[in-house]
Design a protein around this motif. Structure first.
Motif, mmCIF file in Angstrom:
data_model
loop_
_atom_site.group_PDB
_atom_site.id
_atom_site.type_symbol
_atom_site.label_atom_id
_atom_site.label_comp_id
_atom_site.label_asym_id
_atom_site.label_seq_id
_atom_site.Cartn_x
_atom_site.Cartn_y
_atom_site.Cartn_z
ATOM 1 N N LEU A 100 0.831 -1.205 0.000
ATOM 2 C CA LEU A 100 0.000 0.000 0.000
ATOM 3 C C LEU A 100 0.865 1.256 0.000
ATOM 4 N N ALA A 108 2.084 1.595 -3.419
ATOM 5 C CA ALA A 108 0.967 1.951 -4.299
ATOM 6 C C ALA A 108 0.572 3.409 -4.118
ATOM 7 N N SER A 109 0.625 3.882 -2.869
ATOM 8 C CA SER A 109 0.205 5.266 -2.647
ATOM 9 C C SER A 109 1.156 6.223 -3.350
ATOM 10 N N ILE A 161 2.897 5.268 -6.247
ATOM 11 C CA ILE A 161 2.690 5.063 -7.679
ATOM 12 C C ILE A 161 1.389 5.703 -8.139
ATOM 13 N N PHE A 162 0.343 5.473 -7.331
ATOM 14 C CA PHE A 162 -0.980 5.922 -7.761
ATOM 15 C C PHE A 162 -1.373 7.257 -7.148
ATOM 16 N N ALA A 163 -0.373 7.990 -6.650
ATOM 17 C CA ALA A 163 -0.696 9.275 -6.037
ATOM 18 C C ALA A 163 -1.380 10.176 -7.061
ATOM 19 N N VAL A 164 -2.525 10.678 -6.677
ATOM 20 C CA VAL A 164 -3.231 11.599 -7.562
ATOM 21 C C VAL A 164 -2.849 13.004 -7.175
#
Lengths: 281, 196
Positions: free
Chosen positions: A26, A29-30, A32-35
């Motif tokens: 996680l 992922a946070s 990599i997928f940070a918006v």
């Protein structure tokens, strides 16, 4: 029943490893997928007062900040923000805004204890409750401040209090014009006036002169002396009560002198409010 | 792969052993987000999505637990897996499919604590389903959830609009009675036995 200590160890290890593994996944992922959220939203939110009063019409300060950034709301959407804060928000958004004239709430009544009473009210100390009693509340005047303090309870900024005369009075320096008091006043006595306004009409009685005089010792009787004497044509009697047009008023004080009922007031003479520098709001 | 077997599982999950109305799992969102049709549909699809994924992911995790001879850890491990999964899916969707993320909205994180999701993975273990059967059971269980919540939401909308229940029954009481009657009706599917 005996438990093998190794079983406990394995259980702890399994769960620990799984939990740690998921945590690591996680965490990665946070990243990599940070918006990328618009950083301006947070900046503006830091400037907004954070009282979530709803005066802007949005669900709260964060919703207001998002709307400002998305362009759905103007940079001066927050009615509570002072000129500096609005300028700071405008700077973040890269626009310039003419500093809005600061306005504050004002209670259009000075009757209170000077108003005649129909009966002694001993019910729930709340204006909304009092006006539901037969006869529209204990005061003779249907436009008078009841003084039970619904507005005081509604104010999130400690800016309105019942004064010695039994009437709600706004502390101009604390008032942010969030309009909550206006919403709760059952008699709709609270309006907004410029922060710099010197002269105010402390009555909202639309009763005809004789009736208004009988109801209250501090009522506007609609005599029009102020209207006739105003050199700027800035004050008019509308619906039996004087109304000041602050775009024309120069605070000359003629109407204050002429008013036979002392309804018109230069707030500075009262000694309650210090004069404010008018140059550049 | 025996397609008849899969069809039986699907039909069972959707109708005969409907998660909400027969097994009484996931009643919280069933009552909580069924006031409006569009939120009910959003919740339904979010549940399908998560139940399918959770079934798939928990299958290898369960194999691991069985290999270590620690089946007693199933419940707590599955909760951990589901929570992590939902968090991950939320991040993934927000980045890659923002429109779906917006559509699912708050319902996605809500599902983390939905007992229907934990229920489906535990039932997978209990029924000794293989991987494909587990996933099919998870997805169709979600479809059953969607069916129930959509039917329920449409009835509740109608109740709110046109019917006038007695004052004391307004709101949740009449909703609970409705849910009970629906559960009775779904009880009728228990005789469905076409593949044997």
């Amino acid at each position: 029943m005996t438990v093998n200590p190794m079983t406990i160890l394995y259980a702890v290890l399994t769960l620990g490893v799984l939990g740690g593994g998921f945590g690591a996944i996680l965490a990665v992922a946070s990243k990599i997928f940070a918006v990328e959220k618009d950083p301006r939203i947070e900046e503006i939110q830091g400037i907004l007062p954070g009282a979530n009063c709803g005066g802007c019409g949005f669900a709260g300060c964060s919703a207001c900040a998002e709307s400002i950034v998305s362009g759905a709301a103007p940079v001066n959407a927050c009615p509570v923000c002072s000129g500096e804060q609005t300028t700071a928000i405008a700077a973040i958004m890269g626009v310039e805004v003419a500093p809005a004239e600061r306005r504050v709430a004002f209670v259009r009544c000075n009757g209170g204890t000077r108003s005649n009473k129909k009966y002694d009210y001993i019910g729930l100390m709340d204006c909304q409750a009092a006006v539901k009693i037969a006869g529209n509340g204990p005061l003779d005047c249907a436009f008078g401040c009841l003084g039970f303090g619904s507005c005081v309870a509604a104010c999130a900024f400690d800016a309105i209090h019942i004064n010695a005369g039994g009437v709600a009075e706004v502390d101009r320096d604390k008032c942010t014009l969030c309009r909550r008091c206006m919403d709760v006043c059952p008699r709709h006595l609270i309006t907004d006036v410029p922060y710099a306004a010197d002269v105010v009409v402390r009555c909202a009685s639309q009763d005809k002169g004789a009736v208004a005089r009988n109801n209250c010792a501090a009522s506007c009787i609609g005599c029009k002396l102020c209207e006739k004497n105003c050199p700027q044509d800035a004050i008019h009697v509308i619906d039996n009560v004087a109304v000041i047009d602050y775009t024309k008023c120069t605070s000359c004080g003629v109407c204050v002198e002429k008013c036979p009922r002392k309804v018109l007031l230069d707030i500075h003479e009262d000694g309650k409010v210090a004069p404010v520098a008018k140059a550049g709001a | 792969m025996d397609w008849k077997n899969l069809l039986t599982i699907s039909l069972g999950a959707i109708l005969v052993n409907n998660f909400i109305l027969v097994q009484f799992l996931g009643c919280c969102p069933f009552l909580g987000v069924s006031k409006k049709m569009d939120t009910a549909v959003g919740m339904g699809f979010a549940v399908i999505f998560v139940m399918g994924l959770a079934s798939a992911l928990c299958y290898p995790v369960n194999l691991l637990l069985e290999a270590l001879d620690m089946e007693f850890m199933q419940t707590v491990t599955f909760i951990l897996v589901i929570a992590a999964l939902v968090q991950f899916v939320e991040m993934f969707l927000q980045k890659t499919i923002p429109s779906l993320y917006e559509a699912l909205g708050v319902y996605l994180p809500l599902i983390t604590t939905n007992c229907a999701v934990l229920g489906v993975v535990l039932l997978n273990v209990q029924e000794h389903y293989n991987f494909i059967e587990s996933v099919v059971y998870g997805v169709t269980g979600g479809v059953g959830f969607l069916l129930a919540i959509v039917l329920f939401a449409s009835i509740r909308e109608r109740i709110a609009l046109v019917s006038e229940p007695p004052k004391c029954f307004e709101g949740f009481p009449i909703a609970l009675i409705t849910a009970g009657l629906m559960a009775l009706a779904f009880g009728g599917f228990s005789g469905l036995d076409i593949w044997r």
